[in-house]
Design a protein around this motif. Structure first.
Motif, mmCIF file in Angstrom:
data_model
loop_
_atom_site.group_PDB
_atom_site.id
_atom_site.type_symbol
_atom_site.label_atom_id
_atom_site.label_comp_id
_atom_site.label_asym_id
_atom_site.label_seq_id
_atom_site.Cartn_x
_atom_site.Cartn_y
_atom_site.Cartn_z
ATOM 1 N N GLY A 1 33.000 42.677 39.536
ATOM 2 C CA GLY A 1 34.551 43.113 40.417
ATOM 3 C C GLY A 1 35.691 43.235 38.534
ATOM 4 N N CYS B 1 39.299 41.977 37.792
ATOM 5 C CA CYS B 1 40.335 41.129 38.435
ATOM 6 C C CYS B 1 41.664 41.641 37.012
ATOM 7 C CB CYS B 1 40.518 39.884 38.080
ATOM 8 S SG CYS B 1 41.035 39.413 38.687
ATOM 9 N N GLU C 1 34.362 37.886 36.751
ATOM 10 C CA GLU C 1 34.088 38.109 39.084
ATOM 11 C C GLU C 1 31.910 39.303 38.910
ATOM 12 O OE1 GLU C 1 36.766 38.904 41.845
ATOM 13 O OE2 GLU C 1 36.371 40.668 41.232
ATOM 14 N N ILE D 1 32.404 39.702 44.545
ATOM 15 C CA ILE D 1 34.287 39.173 45.114
ATOM 16 C C ILE D 1 34.347 37.866 44.891
ATOM 17 C CG2 ILE D 1 34.994 41.346 45.053
ATOM 18 C CD1 ILE D 1 35.239 41.339 47.813
ATOM 19 N N ALA E 1 38.170 36.941 43.841
ATOM 20 C CA ALA E 1 39.019 37.402 45.291
ATOM 21 C C ALA E 1 39.562 36.295 45.966
ATOM 22 C CB ALA E 1 39.206 38.823 45.037
ATOM 23 N N GLY F 1 43.343 42.633 45.710
ATOM 24 C CA GLY F 1 42.542 42.354 45.747
ATOM 25 C C GLY F 1 42.467 41.177 45.909
ATOM 26 N N ILE G 1 37.031 45.868 48.527
ATOM 27 C CA ILE G 1 36.147 47.309 47.683
ATOM 28 C C ILE G 1 36.391 48.360 48.134
ATOM 29 C CG2 ILE G 1 34.346 47.661 45.787
ATOM 30 C CD1 ILE G 1 33.461 45.152 46.715
ATOM 31 N N PHE H 1 42.771 50.968 38.402
ATOM 32 C CA PHE H 1 43.189 50.260 38.415
ATOM 33 C C PHE H 1 44.817 49.866 37.786
ATOM 34 C CE2 PHE H 1 42.709 44.971 38.612
ATOM 35 C CZ PHE H 1 42.786 45.599 39.705
ATOM 36 N N ARG I 1 40.531 46.710 45.097
ATOM 37 C CA ARG I 1 40.010 46.360 43.848
ATOM 38 C C ARG I 1 38.833 47.373 43.684
ATOM 39 N NH1 ARG I 1 41.235 40.999 41.918
ATOM 40 N NH2 ARG I 1 39.370 39.787 41.315
ATOM 41 N N CYS I 2 38.440 47.086 42.643
ATOM 42 C CA CYS I 2 37.203 48.020 41.677
ATOM 43 C C CYS I 2 35.684 47.386 41.755
ATOM 44 C CB CYS I 2 37.914 49.104 40.581
ATOM 45 S SG CYS I 2 38.657 50.465 40.700
ATOM 46 N N SER I 3 34.559 47.642 41.531
ATOM 47 C CA SER I 3 33.593 46.922 41.361
ATOM 48 C C SER I 3 33.500 47.529 40.140
ATOM 49 C CB SER I 3 32.679 46.386 42.674
ATOM 50 O OG SER I 3 31.838 47.082 43.576
#
Length: 501
Positions: free
Chosen positions: A83, A85, A107, A210, A214, A241, A385, A401, A409-411
């Motif tokens: 993830g 953050c 993460e 996450i 998060a 997130g 996500i 972001f 939240r981006c992963s």
């Protein structure tokens, strides 16, 4: 002869097979490792890709790095998903100072590739979470019922090095620093055993990444730090997130009113879906947002949470609390050398100002249990996500972001855990039940826990009978696993014939 360095590896521990060997046609949107390392001897240096922050205020650079084998008490992990953050973003923007050049990311989830001498809690092939806070179980913080700031990793003044004072990453002949002993923006990383938690073998790594930061941060400040009570009023500054996880926790605790504060109004529909009752954009208000909150709540919120990481929002959150019994919890990481300034008389009537890291959870003891609860559907954090990117587009993920678009939240997907997921494009013309059967068959081959009952339950929920168009047969959920394997084996044979032609 024993393995060098006392390491133990699984037979195929270095990498999951390259999907291109099976599919032939690779989708550009999928991140695939540069070389499978399939013939790599146990516990040797691995060459892989990593996103390196050479300097602040510059994009990450994807480079080939050398990852050393794990030393005693260490674990080398193949990162599957990571993830993004806000802390990573602040480091790239130069707001938070850490040693550079460094491989960022903290993460992450992955699969244990090899272990160093003395490691007993995980084995090669285990799915794991990686924690920026270790849990040695020996120091004063770990032994205290509430403490979680283990002395083995100083995240407040990070050194960028492992416990022995060295790094496990090398690029262009130069040593690269770690981030908080984790570094998940890489295909392989080395971490201490005390910073790794084994999780359910069936957990989807792209969803539970996450859980490393998060989710426990958001849930923990509600349940452990603030201890939100039923019927209370809460205000959350920052609906990203972590802030969204706080919203979920407040709703689960029975809060009657949840006020969300953010300058990106695209987040408001998501926030309302999670439980926010009132949304405020400070830029659209004629008065300071804390004054508006105090007026809305008739004297101030019972609980306030700051999940932005700016001193101004920290003060605003504190001033939003009820003057006598309000509790404010600081979650966001302020820029290095920043100072918090407010009138100390605000404390005398009884307001409480608190902070927490990872929601006061003891990482290895408690956070894997959150994954177990997630797998048992006690809560669902999938909606946190909102975007997923392949490894090659990590800079684009950071651009999103930073933008004013709705991004909770981006992963980043570094590897595809199961090759059959990569082959879904090849199976797009085949109906859903057959694709599920194919995935189940492939898990049989790889020695995974296939859990066919879950597949049958999905099929039963959709329709009592499913038609296999390729074999022209009808099968029901009550039939044996043998038929499912026979059907999917037939698909596998067709695909092999197609890709090798």
């Amino acid at each position: 002869m024993g393995n060098p360095g006392g390491c133990r590896t699984s037979r195929n521990s270095t990498a999951l097979p390259d999907p291109r060997e099976e599919a032939g046609k690779a989708s550009a949107a999928i991140s695939v490792t540069k070389g499978s390392n399939s013939g790599l001897p146990a516990c040797k240096v691995i060459t892989c890709r990593a996103a390196i922050a050479w300097t602040a205020n510059a994009p990450l650079s994807i480079e080939e790095v050398e990852v050393d084998p794990p030393k005693p008490g260490e674990v080398r992990i193949k990162i599957v998903s990571s993830g993004l953050c806000g802390t990573d973003k602040h480091i790239l923007e130069g707001k938070d100072k850490v040693p550079l050049p460094s491989i960022l990311g903290h993460e992450g989830t992955g699969i244990v590739e090899s272990i160093g001498e003395g490691v007993t809690t995980v084995q090669p092939g285990d799915k794991v979470l990686i924690f920026l806070l270790p849990e040695c179980g020996e120091c004063r913080y770990c032994l205290h019922p509430k403490g979680n700031m283990c002395v083995k990793e100083n995240i407040l003044s990070p050194t960028g090095l492992m416990l022995d004072g060295t790094s496990r990453f090398t690029c262009r002949g130069r040593k690269i620093y770690h981030l908080y002993g984790t570094s998940t923006f890489t295909e392989y990383t080395v971490v201490h055993e005390i910073a790794v938690g084994k999780i359910d073998a069936a957990a989807p790594l792209d969803k539970v990444c996450i859980m490393s930061c998060a989710v426990p941060t958001g849930f923990g400040v509600v349940f452990n730090t603030a201890r939100v009570t039923p019927g209370s009023t809460c205000v959350i500054f920052g609906l990203g997130g972590i802030g969204s996880a706080v919203v979920m926790g407040c709703k689960a605790s029975g809060a009657s009113r949840i006020i969300g504060v953010d300058i990106i109004e695209d987040k408001f529909p998501w926030a309302r879906a999670l439980g926010v009752t009132d949304c405020l954009n400070p830029q659209n208000l004629k008065r300071p947002v804390q004054e508006v909150v105090v007026e809305m709540t008739g004297g101030g919120a019972d609980f306030a949470f700051e999940a932005v990481g700016l001193t101004d929002t920290m003060v605003a959150a504190f001033e939003s609390c009820h003057v006598s019994y309000g509790v404010c919890v600081i979650i966001g990481v302020a820029p290095s050398a920043a100072k918090l300034s407010f009138d100390p008389l605000m404390l005398l009537p009884g307001r409480t100002l608190k902070g927490a890291t990872l929601g006061e959870y003891k990482t290895r003891s408690c956070i894997p249990k959150l994954v177990t609860d997630y797998m048992q559907r006690k809560f669902n954090t999938d909606s946190l996500i909102t975007h997923q990117f392949p490894f090659e587009k990590i800079n684009k993920a950071f651009e999103l972001f930073r933008s004013e678009h709705c991004c909770l939240r981006c992963s980043i997907k570094l590897f595809i855990c199961i090759r059959s997921v990569f082959l879904m494009w090849e199976l797009s013309a085949i109906n859903f039940p057959l694709r599920m059967a194919f995935i189940a068959s492939h898990r049989f081959r790889k020695g995974c826990q296939c859990r066919q009952k879950l597949i049958y339950n999905q099929r039963r929920n959709a329709t009592p009978k499913s038609q296999c168009k390729i074999l022209n047969t009808t099968f029901t959920a009550e039939e044996s696993h043998t038929r499912t394997r026979r059907c999917s084996d037939h698909v596998y044979t067709i695909l092999k014939r197609k890709t090798t032609a």
